[in-house]
Enzyme design. Structure first.
Site, PDB file in Angstrom:
ATOM      1  N   ASP A 184       6.516 -35.987  98.833  1.00 41.00           N
ATOM      2  CA  ASP A 184       6.196 -36.700  97.592  1.00 41.00           C
ATOM      3  C   ASP A 184       4.794 -37.295  97.606  1.00 41.00           C
ATOM      4  OD1 ASP A 184       6.897 -38.512  99.601  1.00 41.00           O
ATOM      5  OD2 ASP A 184       8.765 -39.088  98.665  1.00 41.00           O
TER       6      ASP A 184
ATOM      7  N   ASN B 280      18.224 -47.944  99.090  1.00 43.64           N
ATOM      8  CA  ASN B 280      19.156 -47.614  98.001  1.00 43.64           C
ATOM      9  C   ASN B 280      19.719 -46.198  98.140  1.00 43.64           C
ATOM     10  OD1 ASN B 280      16.999 -46.015  97.252  1.00 43.64           O
ATOM     11  ND2 ASN B 280      16.603 -47.025  95.298  1.00 43.64           N
TER      12      ASN B 280
ATOM     13  N   HIS C  52      17.914 -43.414  98.642  1.00 43.10           N
ATOM     14  CA  HIS C  52      17.066 -42.301  98.186  1.00 43.10           C
ATOM     15  C   HIS C  52      16.579 -41.468  99.366  1.00 43.10           C
ATOM     16  CE1 HIS C  52      13.120 -44.932  98.275  1.00 43.10           C
ATOM     17  NE2 HIS C  52      13.162 -44.188  99.364  1.00 43.10           N
TER      18      HIS C  52
ATOM     19  N   GLU D   1      15.711 -41.058  93.413  1.00 40.21           N
ATOM     20  CA  GLU D   1      16.376 -42.342  93.288  1.00 40.21           C
ATOM     21  C   GLU D   1      17.839 -42.163  92.856  1.00 40.21           C
ATOM     22  OE1 GLU D   1      14.879 -44.702  94.586  1.00 40.21           O
ATOM     23  OE2 GLU D   1      13.088 -45.407  93.552  1.00 40.21           O
TER      24      GLU D   1
END
Ligand code: F6R
Length: 245
Positions: free
Chosen positions: A67, A134, A136, A141
């Protein structure tokens, strides 16, 4: 999914490096999937040291990163391109033209399209992953489709808060990124995921023993045939104590 528990980060980093060194020594044209953030830094240091000892070369290696932040490029200290050049590429014999990272300076739509086209023509031999608190992986996400390809993402508040430590000011953290999709990641032949510290316990626990759900993007790894999770004892203990809460 194999889970291996180590005493500390140093041991995790050595174990992760062994998997990568094995691929680099045995493949004529290795294709590596790389990540940024704090989790893979020790792995990269071990690869640099193996290169300095002539155990491996990156001359025929191609890399694909997960990313990049929208709007950041090579001249930005916090861009993932800059991170990779600094922590790995500038210290080994890789041809920079064979290192692929989404271009944060192009229009995000165009950049995602170009990157996805590149990915559809390759098969990554080994992919390193970290995990967000979280759940990811890359910047996929919670709520991202399991069939997602490279796409633009609005970063969640938890991710912006977690990553603020790399920036001078939280307001400087970009709000969007371009990320490989979950379907792209699942194409890798082998996946190594590194996590340490109690903060990651909930995400790891849900990933390995929760339901496979798009609310926990990393849970998709439950259906990958060759995934190894490297965690430290502190994190493992916390998973066990979570179960008894
Ligand atoms: C980085 C990436 C992220 C990180 C994750 C964990 O390229 O895609 O998914 O792996 O946010 O970050 P660290 O390792 O900094 O805890």
């Amino acid at each position: 999914m194999e889970i291996r528990i180590f005493e500390n980060q140093k041991e995790i980093d050595l174990a992760a490096a062994k998997y990568f060194i094995d691929v680099l020594q045995n493949k004529q044209y290795p294709i590596l999937g790389l990540a940024t953030g704090s989790s893979p830094i020790g792995l990269y240091n071990n690869l640099i040291s193996a290169y300095n000892k002539d155990k491996i070369s990156f001359k025929n290696t191609t890399t694909f990163n997960l990313d990049e932040y929208v709007g950041l490029g090579i001249d930005d200290e916090q861009s993932y391109r800059n991170f990779m050049n600094k922590h790995l590429f500038n210290q080994i014999d890789i041809n920079l033209e064979n290192t692929n990272i989404p271009d944060g300076k192009l229009s995000p739509e165009e950049s995602s399209k170009i990157y996805n086209e590149k990915l559809t023509n390759v098969s990554i031999d080994i992919q390193i992953l970290g995990i967000g608190t979280n759940g990811h992986i890359a910047f996929n996400e919670p709520g991202t489709s399991f069939s997602s390809q490279t796409h633009i993402v609005d970063l969640k508040k938890e991710t912006i808060d977690d990553n603020a430590r790399f920036f001078n000011d939280k307001n400087d953290v970009p709000r969007q990124a371009i990320t490989m999709g979950l379907a792209n990641i699942m194409q890798a032949k082998q996946i190594i995921l590194i996590a340490s510290g109690e903060k990651k316990a909930k995400a790891i626990s849900l990933m390995i023993q929760g339901a496979m759900t798009e609310d926990i993007p990393a849970s998709i790894l439950q259906k990958h045939p060759n995934v190894t999770i490297l965690i430290d004892r502190k994190l493992a203990k916390k998973i066990i104590s979570c179960e008894h809460e």
